[in-house]
Scaffold this motif. Structure first.
Motif, mmCIF file in Angstrom:
data_model
loop_
_atom_site.group_PDB
_atom_site.id
_atom_site.type_symbol
_atom_site.label_atom_id
_atom_site.label_comp_id
_atom_site.label_asym_id
_atom_site.label_seq_id
_atom_site.Cartn_x
_atom_site.Cartn_y
_atom_site.Cartn_z
ATOM 1 N N LYS A 1 34.340 51.413 39.113
ATOM 2 C CA LYS A 1 34.835 50.230 39.832
ATOM 3 C C LYS A 1 33.764 49.694 40.770
ATOM 4 N N GLU A 2 33.053 50.583 41.440
ATOM 5 C CA GLU A 2 31.973 50.145 42.323
ATOM 6 C C GLU A 2 30.859 49.456 41.540
ATOM 7 N N GLU A 3 30.513 50.013 40.393
ATOM 8 C CA GLU A 3 29.494 49.385 39.540
ATOM 9 C C GLU A 3 29.966 48.012 39.060
ATOM 10 N N MET A 4 31.234 47.924 38.688
ATOM 11 C CA MET A 4 31.789 46.653 38.223
ATOM 12 C C MET A 4 31.789 45.618 39.340
ATOM 13 N N ARG A 5 32.073 46.039 40.564
ATOM 14 C CA ARG A 5 32.033 45.117 41.703
ATOM 15 C C ARG A 5 30.633 44.535 41.886
ATOM 16 N N LYS A 6 29.617 45.368 41.735
ATOM 17 C CA LYS A 6 28.228 44.903 41.862
ATOM 18 C C LYS A 6 27.902 43.889 40.779
ATOM 19 N N ILE A 7 28.314 44.184 39.554
ATOM 20 C CA ILE A 7 28.074 43.272 38.429
ATOM 21 C C ILE A 7 28.771 41.938 38.676
ATOM 22 N N LEU A 8 30.024 42.004 39.077
ATOM 23 C CA LEU A 8 30.799 40.783 39.311
ATOM 24 C C LEU A 8 30.254 39.983 40.479
ATOM 25 N N SER A 9 29.840 40.660 41.535
ATOM 26 C CA SER A 9 29.263 39.952 42.687
ATOM 27 C C SER A 9 28.028 39.168 42.281
ATOM 28 N N ARG A 10 27.193 39.783 41.466
ATOM 29 C CA ARG A 10 25.994 39.099 40.968
ATOM 30 C C ARG A 10 26.380 37.896 40.105
ATOM 31 N N ASP A 11 27.371 38.076 39.245
ATOM 32 C CA ASP A 11 27.813 36.976 38.386
ATOM 33 C C ASP A 11 28.460 35.849 39.195
ATOM 34 N N ILE A 12 29.171 36.195 40.255
ATOM 35 C CA ILE A 12 29.771 35.175 41.120
ATOM 36 C C ILE A 12 28.671 34.340 41.759
ATOM 37 N N LEU B 1 36.875 42.517 41.849
ATOM 38 C CA LEU B 1 37.700 42.987 40.731
ATOM 39 C C LEU B 1 38.943 42.126 40.540
ATOM 40 N N ALA B 2 39.370 41.433 41.579
ATOM 41 C CA ALA B 2 40.529 40.549 41.478
ATOM 42 C C ALA B 2 40.290 39.453 40.453
ATOM 43 N N LEU B 3 39.027 39.114 40.225
ATOM 44 C CA LEU B 3 38.695 38.051 39.262
ATOM 45 C C LEU B 3 38.810 38.513 37.811
ATOM 46 N N LEU B 4 39.124 39.784 37.601
ATOM 47 C CA LEU B 4 39.358 40.275 36.239
ATOM 48 C C LEU B 4 40.841 40.353 35.916
ATOM 49 N N GLU C 1 25.636 33.833 40.602
ATOM 50 C CA GLU C 1 24.907 33.074 39.581
ATOM 51 C C GLU C 1 25.757 32.014 38.894
ATOM 52 N N GLU C 2 27.013 32.352 38.603
ATOM 53 C CA GLU C 2 27.855 31.493 37.767
ATOM 54 C C GLU C 2 29.026 30.855 38.509
ATOM 55 N N GLY C 3 29.445 31.508 39.579
ATOM 56 C CA GLY C 3 30.614 31.039 40.308
ATOM 57 C C GLY C 3 31.854 31.848 39.961
ATOM 58 N N ALA C 4 32.781 31.916 40.904
ATOM 59 C CA ALA C 4 34.003 32.702 40.731
ATOM 60 C C ALA C 4 34.871 32.178 39.594
#
Length: 90
Positions: free
Chosen positions: A53-64, A37-40, A66-69
């Motif tokens: 927030k937990e769902e968003m963390r999962k989404i962001l982790s997957r995007d990190i 979430l810090a990346l938002l 695939e795409e990078g931080a």
């Protein structure tokens, strides 16, 4: 970055994105993003509950993965505007 508008609209290419958030170009890339979430940046205006927030963390982790931080960071404001416009976490 994956097409988060497509995800937010359920695969339909329609909808209006309202730009409530603006980029703060002076905001530094977080040194510690062990919490994705810090990346938002500031997410206070999203008014997310604990489960969201937990769902968003999962989404962001997957995007990190695939795409990078850096890509997640660069698209943080766009993502927040889509979440606010469509009411769906992407």
């Amino acid at each position: 970055m994956t097409d988060i508008v497509k995800k937010a609209t359920g695969n339909f290419h329609s909808g209006t994105i309202c730009f409530f958030c603006r980029d703060n170009e002076n905001e530094p890339f977080p040194a510690d993003y062990s919490d994705p979430l810090a990346l938002l940046g500031d997410i206070s205006e999203l008014h997310l509950g604990t489960a969201q927030k937990e769902e968003m963390r999962k989404i962001l982790s997957r995007d990190i993965e695939e795409e990078g931080a850096e890509a997640v960071w660069k698209n943080r404001t766009y993502r927040k505007n889509i979440i606010l416009s469509f009411g769906k976490l992407v």
